[in-house]
Design a protein around this motif. Structure first.
Motif, PDB file in Angstrom:
ATOM      1  N   LEU A 191       0.825  -1.215   0.000  1.00  0.00           N
ATOM      2  CA  LEU A 191       0.000   0.000   0.000  1.00  0.00           C
ATOM      3  C   LEU A 191       0.853   1.256   0.000  1.00  0.00           C
ATOM      4  CD1 LEU A 191      -2.709  -1.092   2.609  1.00  0.00           C
ATOM      5  CD2 LEU A 191      -3.088  -0.711   0.167  1.00  0.00           C
ATOM      6  N   GLN A 192       1.973   1.211   0.711  1.00  0.00           N
ATOM      7  CA  GLN A 192       2.847   2.384   0.773  1.00  0.00           C
ATOM      8  C   GLN A 192       3.378   2.759  -0.600  1.00  0.00           C
ATOM      9  OE1 GLN A 192       5.680   1.155   3.731  1.00  0.00           O
ATOM     10  NE2 GLN A 192       4.460   1.949   5.455  1.00  0.00           N
ATOM     11  N   GLN A 193       3.545   1.764  -1.458  1.00  0.00           N
ATOM     12  CA  GLN A 193       3.980   2.036  -2.832  1.00  0.00           C
ATOM     13  C   GLN A 193       2.910   2.792  -3.617  1.00  0.00           C
ATOM     14  OE1 GLN A 193       5.047  -1.748  -4.544  1.00  0.00           O
ATOM     15  NE2 GLN A 193       6.558  -2.203  -2.959  1.00  0.00           N
ATOM     16  N   LEU A 194       1.670   2.702  -3.127  1.00  0.00           N
ATOM     17  CA  LEU A 194       0.564   3.436  -3.765  1.00  0.00           C
ATOM     18  C   LEU A 194       0.344   4.799  -3.114  1.00  0.00           C
ATOM     19  CD1 LEU A 194      -2.096   0.543  -3.948  1.00  0.00           C
ATOM     20  CD2 LEU A 194      -0.408   1.178  -5.682  1.00  0.00           C
ATOM     21  N   GLY A 195       1.130   5.085  -2.084  1.00  0.00           N
ATOM     22  CA  GLY A 195       0.933   6.334  -1.346  1.00  0.00           C
ATOM     23  C   GLY A 195      -0.156   6.228  -0.296  1.00  0.00           C
ATOM     24  N   LEU A 196      -0.509   5.012   0.090  1.00  0.00           N
ATOM     25  CA  LEU A 196      -1.502   4.784   1.133  1.00  0.00           C
ATOM     26  C   LEU A 196      -0.789   4.309   2.399  1.00  0.00           C
ATOM     27  CD1 LEU A 196      -4.202   2.893  -0.996  1.00  0.00           C
ATOM     28  CD2 LEU A 196      -4.309   5.256  -0.195  1.00  0.00           C
ATOM     29  N   HIS A 197      -1.210   4.817   3.561  1.00  0.00           N
ATOM     30  CA  HIS A 197      -0.482   4.534   4.797  1.00  0.00           C
ATOM     31  C   HIS A 197      -1.382   3.941   5.884  1.00  0.00           C
ATOM     32  CE1 HIS A 197       2.999   6.589   3.111  1.00  0.00           C
ATOM     33  NE2 HIS A 197       2.154   7.543   2.713  1.00  0.00           N
ATOM     34  N   GLN A 198      -2.527   3.406   5.506  1.00  0.00           N
ATOM     35  CA  GLN A 198      -3.394   2.760   6.487  1.00  0.00           C
ATOM     36  C   GLN A 198      -2.756   1.445   6.975  1.00  0.00           C
ATOM     37  OE1 GLN A 198      -4.390   4.039   3.655  1.00  0.00           O
ATOM     38  NE2 GLN A 198      -6.364   5.061   3.799  1.00  0.00           N
ATOM     39  N   THR A 199      -2.985   1.131   8.207  1.00  0.00           N
ATOM     40  CA  THR A 199      -2.488  -0.122   8.788  1.00  0.00           C
ATOM     41  C   THR A 199      -3.627  -1.035   9.233  1.00  0.00           C
ATOM     42  OG1 THR A 199      -2.321   0.912  10.965  1.00  0.00           O
ATOM     43  CG2 THR A 199      -0.333   0.944   9.559  1.00  0.00           C
ATOM     44  N   HIS A 200      -4.864  -0.562   9.078  1.00  0.00           N
ATOM     45  CA  HIS A 200      -6.027  -1.360   9.469  1.00  0.00           C
ATOM     46  C   HIS A 200      -7.012  -1.452   8.305  1.00  0.00           C
ATOM     47  CE1 HIS A 200      -4.303  -0.529  13.386  1.00  0.00           C
ATOM     48  NE2 HIS A 200      -5.034  -1.518  13.873  1.00  0.00           N
ATOM     49  N   LEU A 201      -7.588  -2.610   8.140  1.00  0.00           N
ATOM     50  CA  LEU A 201      -8.490  -2.869   7.017  1.00  0.00           C
ATOM     51  C   LEU A 201      -9.701  -1.952   7.052  1.00  0.00           C
ATOM     52  CD1 LEU A 201      -8.980  -4.725   4.559  1.00  0.00           C
ATOM     53  CD2 LEU A 201     -10.252  -6.245   6.083  1.00  0.00           C
ATOM     54  N   SER A 202     -10.266  -1.734   8.227  1.00  0.00           N
ATOM     55  CA  SER A 202     -11.464  -0.906   8.328  1.00  0.00           C
ATOM     56  C   SER A 202     -11.211   0.511   7.833  1.00  0.00           C
ATOM     57  CB  SER A 202     -11.981  -0.876   9.763  1.00  0.00           C
ATOM     58  OG  SER A 202     -10.966  -0.423  10.648  1.00  0.00           O
ATOM     59  N   ASP A 203     -10.019   1.044   8.090  1.00  0.00           N
ATOM     60  CA  ASP A 203      -9.677   2.386   7.602  1.00  0.00           C
ATOM     61  C   ASP A 203      -9.517   2.389   6.092  1.00  0.00           C
ATOM     62  OD1 ASP A 203      -9.662   3.347  10.202  1.00  0.00           O
ATOM     63  OD2 ASP A 203      -7.519   2.957  10.474  1.00  0.00           O
ATOM     64  N   LEU A 204      -8.949   1.320   5.576  1.00  0.00           N
ATOM     65  CA  LEU A 204      -8.700   1.228   4.142  1.00  0.00           C
ATOM     66  C   LEU A 204      -9.993   1.066   3.348  1.00  0.00           C
ATOM     67  CD1 LEU A 204      -6.294   1.056   2.096  1.00  0.00           C
ATOM     68  CD2 LEU A 204      -6.425  -1.428   2.351  1.00  0.00           C
ATOM     69  N   LEU A 205     -10.943   0.332   3.922  1.00  0.00           N
ATOM     70  CA  LEU A 205     -12.211   0.069   3.232  1.00  0.00           C
ATOM     71  C   LEU A 205     -13.330   0.998   3.683  1.00  0.00           C
ATOM     72  CD1 LEU A 205     -12.283  -3.847   3.221  1.00  0.00           C
ATOM     73  CD2 LEU A 205     -11.162  -2.289   1.626  1.00  0.00           C
ATOM     74  N   ASN A 206     -13.028   1.843   4.686  1.00  0.00           N
ATOM     75  CA  ASN A 206     -14.029   2.770   5.218  1.00  0.00           C
ATOM     76  C   ASN A 206     -15.284   2.042   5.702  1.00  0.00           C
ATOM     77  OD1 ASN A 206     -12.718   5.391   4.834  1.00  0.00           O
ATOM     78  ND2 ASN A 206     -12.863   4.908   2.640  1.00  0.00           N
ATOM     79  N   ILE A 207     -15.042   1.024   6.521  1.00  0.00           N
ATOM     80  CA  ILE A 207     -16.139   0.297   7.152  1.00  0.00           C
ATOM     81  C   ILE A 207     -15.889   0.247   8.648  1.00  0.00           C
ATOM     82  CG2 ILE A 207     -16.619  -1.146   5.146  1.00  0.00           C
ATOM     83  CD1 ILE A 207     -15.079  -3.388   6.511  1.00  0.00           C
ATOM     84  N   ARG A 208     -16.917  -0.071   9.400  1.00  0.00           N
ATOM     85  CA  ARG A 208     -16.767  -0.222  10.846  1.00  0.00           C
ATOM     86  C   ARG A 208     -16.097  -1.558  11.145  1.00  0.00           C
ATOM     87  NH1 ARG A 208     -22.642   0.001  12.496  1.00  0.00           N
ATOM     88  NH2 ARG A 208     -21.831  -1.311  14.176  1.00  0.00           N
ATOM     89  N   ALA A 209     -15.065  -1.532  11.974  1.00  0.00           N
ATOM     90  CA  ALA A 209     -14.334  -2.751  12.307  1.00  0.00           C
ATOM     91  C   ALA A 209     -15.233  -3.780  12.970  1.00  0.00           C
ATOM     92  CB  ALA A 209     -13.148  -2.431  13.215  1.00  0.00           C
ATOM     93  N   ASP A 210     -16.212  -3.343  13.736  1.00  0.00           N
ATOM     94  CA  ASP A 210     -17.055  -4.290  14.464  1.00  0.00           C
ATOM     95  C   ASP A 210     -18.080  -4.986  13.567  1.00  0.00           C
ATOM     96  OD1 ASP A 210     -18.705  -2.174  13.974  1.00  0.00           O
ATOM     97  OD2 ASP A 210     -19.363  -1.885  16.046  1.00  0.00           O
ATOM     98  N   LEU A 211     -18.122  -4.612  12.274  1.00  0.00           N
ATOM     99  CA  LEU A 211     -19.014  -5.314  11.361  1.00  0.00           C
ATOM    100  C   LEU A 211     -18.398  -6.613  10.856  1.00  0.00           C
ATOM    101  CD1 LEU A 211     -20.588  -2.518   9.134  1.00  0.00           C
ATOM    102  CD2 LEU A 211     -21.779  -4.047  10.684  1.00  0.00           C
ATOM    103  N   LYS A 212     -17.075  -6.727  10.971  1.00  0.00           N
ATOM    104  CA  LYS A 212     -16.397  -7.892  10.422  1.00  0.00           C
ATOM    105  C   LYS A 212     -16.495  -9.067  11.399  1.00  0.00           C
ATOM    106  CE  LYS A 212     -12.317  -6.308   9.668  1.00  0.00           C
ATOM    107  NZ  LYS A 212     -12.478  -5.170  10.542  1.00  0.00           N
ATOM    108  N   LEU A 213     -17.670  -9.642  11.487  1.00  0.00           N
ATOM    109  CA  LEU A 213     -17.928 -10.752  12.394  1.00  0.00           C
ATOM    110  C   LEU A 213     -18.210 -12.010  11.588  1.00  0.00           C
ATOM    111  CD1 LEU A 213     -20.257  -8.815  14.844  1.00  0.00           C
ATOM    112  CD2 LEU A 213     -17.865  -9.419  15.216  1.00  0.00           C
ATOM    113  N   PRO A 214     -18.140 -13.204  12.222  1.00  0.00           N
ATOM    114  CA  PRO A 214     -18.287 -14.433  11.464  1.00  0.00           C
ATOM    115  C   PRO A 214     -19.683 -14.750  10.956  1.00  0.00           C
ATOM    116  CG  PRO A 214     -17.982 -14.899  13.800  1.00  0.00           C
ATOM    117  CD  PRO A 214     -17.741 -13.440  13.606  1.00  0.00           C
TER     118      PRO A 214
END
Length: 685
Positions: A581-604
């Motif tokens: 991602l850094q090669q693309l100029g993106l510096h997010q380290t968490h999936l929820s930030d990268l996809l703009n979703i709530r982390a607590d939605l990623k449940l089984p």
């Protein structure tokens, strides 16, 4: 150990057919197709022969639980004595002749003892995945005609407690490990392994054991392997004693440079699967090897600890196991000093060049050997860290292996040899022990016939197999047995592939997984998925969609870390994803930030996963990079019909905890398609 005499003089049980769907019938063996000196044997015969030959050698090693942890060793002589005691225990609690012993437990010494004890007592072994629901456990026990079941702990015992009243043939349930509920060893039909093993059994029971063992034939059913099943409850694959012993011996003959008494294996893949049965239990016996047992968290991160203790000489793992090793090493390298990273990168490059030249059959110059020696010195600490510095054979199978993964391990002097097999063939069918290329699964093992049925213009068709290791049939299902075995005895594998000019098998996907577009194009998904995976190192899962559709689409997941305790995917991205991602100029380290979703939605659960997927609003740079990678993959597509038109990101990786992967870490395609059906429909609007 009681002496039952030489069984070879007794011959085989009278049989009129090569197939059977009953536990009380034997089958004819295809002895004329093997063309070798492997004589038919029962598993108890094979075990007895091994224990007498290697009596003083270590057979099993395991770590004790509790405060004072230590490693215990059992010799082959001790192994034989404890198996006899297990057989007497099972007779005592009611194991009926030609009935099954269900085993619902993680790998442990007691698994081996119970299995071999049941076989000595004239029973059949039916392994059950510990992750199975109570209803699935009931299906397995009812189908297998089980009269005794062994369970791991109190959690598994609770499943049996809830269903035992619906299993009239089930006489006893034995719990291996504490804690125990109050009814164990108090109520009739519920026992602890420890209490039974400490008991003394009289001569009457010992004489019954002798009688039963003398009545076993090599062409009778010894084991039931439950298929994963894409629709409905799994079928029970019936394997004869001879099928399993024969397969173990032809695999052993194919592995190079084995040393009697010096081989070490680690048992960690589910023993409910045929691969672990052949590799862990039977293969080890062929050369007097020692089996170490990993703990329950092996696939969650503790496997390396067992490897470091065991220093295995041969390793088999599904591709996901090696992917986890790669993830661990990439993460460690990311934290290393720049100079160390540079040296390691150069060493891996030199090692890869050496391995590729070796695979191509090129002679190595003195200069080349010097470079190899230097690279090996730099790489050795990595192999030591994994506990694999003494490993001579690395085998992988059960799912497609990417070219990227193979090249990565070539750079660590750990060439991955493909192995292809299936439950219906008693284990392995082909093996690349001496690797000659990176694209095939090697040639058929000796004694196994193979044809490509109705090949197309390119030589690709369904793989059909025949040999002594053919399965007997599906228990209680004659119609399905006839569908799988032709009148001439060919097992229809359902796998698509072709033979290269050297007779190596090249797999291209499952017949049932072949995507047929609305235009009638037949497309094997694995090839397309691998092309995309090679172009996008940030992606962990690629699943092709397009059956009866106008064009192809894919579902993608990004690489994230995993909770070692629960197995659930975490929100934190892996190091290689962050670097990409850094090669693309993106510096997010968490999936929820990268996809703009709530982390607590990623449940089984299905609803939460789908809710998250439908709300994804990923970074435009990420979407553009993914699209560019798919376009690059499309350039190498075999035809225009095999080019992917659209894609969708999912909110988490595929895992067993979230349901997309089965117990052997294969993608459950139907489950994924059903789970994300509304999202897939959106790709076609």
């Amino acid at each position: 150990m009681n002496d039952v005499g030489a069984r070879s003089s007794k011959g085989l049980k009278l049989a009129t057919s090569y197939t059977s769907t009953s536990l009380n019938e034997a089958v004819q063996l295809r002895l004329d197709t093997s063309n070798d000196a492997i004589k038919p044997q029962t598993l108890p015969e094979f075990f007895r022969e091994t224990c007498e030959k290697y009596a003083e050698l270590p057979a099993l090693m395991w770590e004790t639980t509790g405060k004072d942890k230590s490693w215990q060793t059992l010799s082959y002589a001790g192994y034989a004595k404890r198996v006899e005691q297990a057989a007497l225990m099972l007779l005592h609690v009611g194991l009926e002749e030609r009935s099954s012993l269900g085993i619902l437990a993680f790998n442990c010494p007691e698994w081996f003892l119970a299995e071999l004890g049941a076989l000595r007592a004239g029973g059949i072994v039916a392994g059950i995945y510990p992750s199975n629901s109570p209803e699935a456990v009931h299906h397995a026990l009812a189908t297998s005609e089980a009269t005794v079941c062994i369970v791991d702990d109190d959690k598994q015992m609770a499943k049996l407690r809830a269903i035992k009243h619906r299993l009239p043939r089930l006489k006893a349930v034995i719990q291996l490990h504490p804690p125990y509920d109050s009814f164990v060893d108090r109520e009739e039909g519920f026992h602890s392994w420890q209490q039974l093993e400490l008991s003394v059994y009289g001569t009457e029971l010992q004489q019954e054991l002798l009688r039963r063992e003398q009545a076993i034939y090599a062409n009778e059913c010894a084991m039931l392997i439950f298929t994963s099943g894409t629709v409905g409850m799994p079928k029970a694959v019936m394997l004869s004693h001879d099928s399993i012993v024969f397969d173990a011996k032809i695999v052993s003959d194919t592995i190079e440079n084995t040393v009697v008494g010096a081989e070490r294996l680690v048992s960690y893949l589910p023993l409910s699967h045929i691969a672990a049965q052949v590799f862990d239990i039977c293969l080890a016996m062929t050369f007097g090897g020692c089996v170490y047992f990993a703990d329950k968290d092996a696939l969650k991160g503790t496997l390396v600890r067992t490897f470091v203790k065991a220093r295995p000489t041969r390793v088999f793992g599904v591709p996901r196991v090696f992917e986890k090793f790669q993830e661990r090493l990439v993460a460690a390298e990311a934290n290393a000093k720049p100079y160390s990273r540079l040296l390691l990168s150069k060493a891996r490059e030199l090692m890869t060049q050496h391995q590729l030249a070796k695979i191509a059959g090129e002679k190595c110059s003195m200069y080349g050997l010097a470079k190899y020696w230097l690279a090996a010195r730099l790489i050795r600490p990595i192999r030591e860290m994994l506990g694999l510095d003494q490993c001579k054979t690395f085998l992988t199978g059960g799912a497609p292996v990417t070219s990227e993964l193979k090249h990565y391990f070539l750079g660590l002097d750990m060439p991955l040899g493909d192995i292809y097999g299936m439950s219906e063939m008693g284990g392995a069918v082909t093996m690349h022990a001496h690797i000659t290329n990176l694209y095939s699964s090697g040639a058929p093992l000796r004694g196994i016939e193979m044809i490509i049925h109705e090949p197309d213009a390119s030589g690709q068709g369904e793989i059909w197999l025949r040999g002594r290791n053919n399965f007997m049939g599906y228990l209680g299902e004659p119609a399905k047995t006839m569908e799988s075995i032709s009148a001439e005895g060919w097992v229809r594998t359902g796998d698509m592939g072709y033979l290269d000019t050297h007779g190596n098998v090249v797999l291209s996907g499952r017949l049932k997984e072949i995507i047929i577009t609305s235009a009638g194009e037949n497309i094997p998904p694995v090839h397309v998925e691998q092309l995309i995976g090679q172009e996008l190192p940030c992606v962990s899962n690629v699943l092709l969609i397009g059956d009866h559709r106008k064009y192809l689409t894919v579902l993608l997941t990004l690489k994230t870390k995993c909770d070692p305790q629960t197995g659930l995917p975490l929100d934190e991205l892996r190091a290689e994803t962050i670097e990409w991602l850094q090669q693309l100029g993106l510096h997010q380290t968490h999936l929820s930030d990268l996809l703009n979703i709530r982390a607590d939605l990623k449940l089984p659960s299905d609803s939460n996963a789908l809710a998250a997927a439908l709300k994804i609003d990923a970074e435009p740079k990420l979407l553009a990079a993914l699209e560019a990678g798919i376009k690059r993959a499309n350039v190498n597509a075999i035809s225009n019909a095999q080019r992917v038109q659209k894609f969708a990101l999912l909110p988490h990786e595929f895992t067993t905890a979230t349901g997309e992967l089965g117990p052997t870490l294969k993608i459950r395609r139907n489950i994924v398609r059903a789970k994300y059906a509304p999202l897939i429909d959106r790709l076609y609007k």
